[in-house]
Design a protein around this motif. Structure first.
Motif, PDB file in Angstrom:
ATOM      1  N   GLN A 107       0.821  -1.210   0.000  1.00 43.65           N
ATOM      2  CA  GLN A 107       0.000   0.000   0.000  1.00 43.65           C
ATOM      3  C   GLN A 107       0.861   1.270   0.000  1.00 43.65           C
ATOM      4  OE1 GLN A 107      -2.632  -1.019   3.402  1.00 43.65           O
ATOM      5  NE2 GLN A 107      -4.309  -0.908   1.926  1.00 43.65           N
ATOM      6  N   ILE A 119      -5.722   8.017  -0.232  1.00 41.72           N
ATOM      7  CA  ILE A 119      -6.137   6.907   0.626  1.00 41.72           C
ATOM      8  C   ILE A 119      -6.347   5.680  -0.240  1.00 41.72           C
ATOM      9  CG2 ILE A 119      -8.577   7.617   0.515  1.00 41.72           C
ATOM     10  CD1 ILE A 119      -8.870   6.463   3.386  1.00 41.72           C
ATOM     11  N   GLY A 121      -7.382   1.387  -0.092  1.00 36.48           N
ATOM     12  CA  GLY A 121      -7.811   0.194   0.609  1.00 36.48           C
ATOM     13  C   GLY A 121      -7.476  -1.023  -0.228  1.00 36.48           C
ATOM     14  N   SER A 122      -8.193  -2.111  -0.001  1.00 35.12           N
ATOM     15  CA  SER A 122      -7.964  -3.319  -0.792  1.00 35.12           C
ATOM     16  C   SER A 122      -9.189  -4.207  -0.719  1.00 35.12           C
ATOM     17  CB  SER A 122      -6.753  -4.093  -0.258  1.00 35.12           C
ATOM     18  OG  SER A 122      -7.073  -4.775   0.949  1.00 35.12           O
ATOM     19  N   LEU A 156     -14.629   1.585   1.115  1.00 29.41           N
ATOM     20  CA  LEU A 156     -13.319   1.306   1.700  1.00 29.41           C
ATOM     21  C   LEU A 156     -13.581   0.536   2.993  1.00 29.41           C
ATOM     22  CD1 LEU A 156     -11.763   4.855   1.272  1.00 29.41           C
ATOM     23  CD2 LEU A 156     -10.932   2.805   0.118  1.00 29.41           C
ATOM     24  N   HIS A 158     -12.604  -0.290   6.565  1.00 29.59           N
ATOM     25  CA  HIS A 158     -11.834   0.494   7.535  1.00 29.59           C
ATOM     26  C   HIS A 158     -10.512  -0.147   7.950  1.00 29.59           C
ATOM     27  CE1 HIS A 158     -12.164   3.302  11.300  1.00 29.59           C
ATOM     28  NE2 HIS A 158     -11.216   3.662  10.465  1.00 29.59           N
ATOM     29  N   VAL A 161      -7.356   0.058   5.222  1.00 29.58           N
ATOM     30  CA  VAL A 161      -6.895   1.275   4.541  1.00 29.58           C
ATOM     31  C   VAL A 161      -5.527   1.753   5.033  1.00 29.58           C
ATOM     32  CG1 VAL A 161      -9.256   2.065   4.123  1.00 29.58           C
ATOM     33  CG2 VAL A 161      -8.018   2.896   6.140  1.00 29.58           C
ATOM     34  N   PHE A 163      -3.640   5.770   4.561  1.00 33.49           N
ATOM     35  CA  PHE A 163      -3.832   7.092   3.971  1.00 33.49           C
ATOM     36  C   PHE A 163      -2.683   8.022   4.331  1.00 33.49           C
ATOM     37  CE2 PHE A 163      -6.196   7.014   7.985  1.00 33.49           C
ATOM     38  CZ  PHE A 163      -5.787   8.183   8.624  1.00 33.49           C
ATOM     39  N   ASP A 183     -16.229   5.732  10.483  1.00 36.46           N
ATOM     40  CA  ASP A 183     -15.360   5.500   9.332  1.00 36.46           C
ATOM     41  C   ASP A 183     -16.043   5.934   8.036  1.00 36.46           C
ATOM     42  OD1 ASP A 183     -17.191   3.440   9.762  1.00 36.46           O
ATOM     43  OD2 ASP A 183     -15.933   1.931   8.809  1.00 36.46           O
ATOM     44  N   PHE A 187     -14.560   8.726   5.606  1.00 41.28           N
ATOM     45  CA  PHE A 187     -14.238   8.460   4.207  1.00 41.28           C
ATOM     46  C   PHE A 187     -15.034   9.359   3.263  1.00 41.28           C
ATOM     47  CE2 PHE A 187     -13.286   3.826   5.555  1.00 41.28           C
ATOM     48  CZ  PHE A 187     -12.023   4.194   5.979  1.00 41.28           C
ATOM     49  N   MET A 196      -9.300   8.545  -4.263  1.00 43.64           N
ATOM     50  CA  MET A 196      -9.276   7.321  -3.474  1.00 43.64           C
ATOM     51  C   MET A 196      -9.036   6.139  -4.408  1.00 43.64           C
ATOM     52  SD  MET A 196     -12.868   8.266  -1.546  1.00 43.64           S
ATOM     53  CE  MET A 196     -12.558   7.671   0.105  1.00 43.64           C
ATOM     54  N   ASN A 198      -8.749   1.458  -4.388  1.00 40.39           N
ATOM     55  CA  ASN A 198      -8.624   0.151  -3.748  1.00 40.39           C
ATOM     56  C   ASN A 198      -7.686  -0.691  -4.588  1.00 40.39           C
ATOM     57  OD1 ASN A 198     -10.341  -0.092  -1.337  1.00 40.39           O
ATOM     58  ND2 ASN A 198     -12.036   0.349  -2.741  1.00 40.39           N
TER      59      ASN A 198
END
Length: 265
Positions: A107, A119, A121-122, A156, A158, A161, A163, A183, A187, A196, A198
């Protein structure tokens, strides 16, 4: 400060989950950890045991709140420490959830290679408290789709993430007026100002606990989501559909929702 990245873990009476989360971090990861104890009484952790279960390249910082203030306050305490220590990147994980692979390195590299994204996420795997697979969570990857579908639910996850801490100058801390959906509100505020993303990889595994706060307080959580959607509402397909969807969720039993997620896995 040893590293440019820090992992923020709020803690409340779950030492077994905390140790499991720390053990999941790859030993080659370069990341510090801030653990904020939100006034635990029945299951306090031992700092020496916590450190012995953390094998990555970094240090652990502990913060203790005098009484239970709620996750929003615990998170904000951790963010204030992160700002004070001048960490460039802040990641999240909850007790009981696990990192997959070299999550933080992946990340961090993504954010450095895509400086317009603030930011990331995945995709996420969900398991029960015994570690048995329940379902996978596949999210939109690109900024445009994330922002459209944020009106349905958070796009996302929580605890998945990371950021850039610089955004806190304009976004500020987690809001205190959206109980059990802090969250989602956080976001949504970020989505108004920054790009943003992912990652397609499954970098985090989350534990679905039937006794967890999110499930026991699900109706309050959905009500908070509805308030947040109304705050950012405009007349369009996704905001209208998102409102209707969340009103329906208010009356559906969670076991039915979980069954639907398993079918769609």
């Amino acid at each position: 400060m040893n590293n440019s990245a820090v992992l923020l873990i709020p803690y409340f009476n779950n030492s077994e989950g905390l140790l499991r989360s720390l053990r999941s971090i790859d030993p080659d990861e370069e990341i510090d950890v801030i653990i904020v104890d939100d006034g635990s009484v029945t299951d306090k952790f031992d700092e020496a045991v916590v450190r012995s279960n953390f094998k990555a390249r970094g240090i652990i910082l502990f913060e203790y709140l005098k009484s239970n203030k709620g996750i929003e306050t615990a998170l904000n305490s951790g963010l204030k420490i992160s700002i004070e220590k001048k960490y460039k990147y802040i990641a999240r994980l909850d007790c009981g959830d696990s990192c997959l692979g070299k999550r933080f390195a992946v990340q961090k590299a993504f954010l450095e290679e895509n400086p317009e994204v603030k930011i990331v996420g995945s995709n996420v795997l969900a398991v029960d408290t015994n570690g048995h697979f329940l379902y996978s969570i596949n999210l939109p990857l690109e900024d445009r789709n994330i922002k459209k579908k944020m009106y349905l639910n958070s796009m996302l996850i929580h605890p998945a993430v990371m950021f850039c801490s610089e955004i806190l100058d304009s976004v500020s801390l987690y809001p205190l007026d959206h109980k059990f959906a802090e969250d989602y509100a956080f976001f949504f505020t970020i989505s108004r100002k920054y790009k943003m993303a992912n990652m397609e990889e499954y970098l985090t595994q989350i534990e679905i606990n039937a006794n967890g706060i999110s499930l026991k307080k699900r109706k309050q959580q959905v009500k908070s989501r509805i308030t947040i959607i109304k705050k950012h509402f405009y007349f369009g397909f996704y905001p209208i559909y998102g409102l209707l969807r969340n009103y329906v969720l208010l009356f559906l039993p969670y076991n039915l929702i979980l069954s639907i997620k398993k079918i769609r896995k």
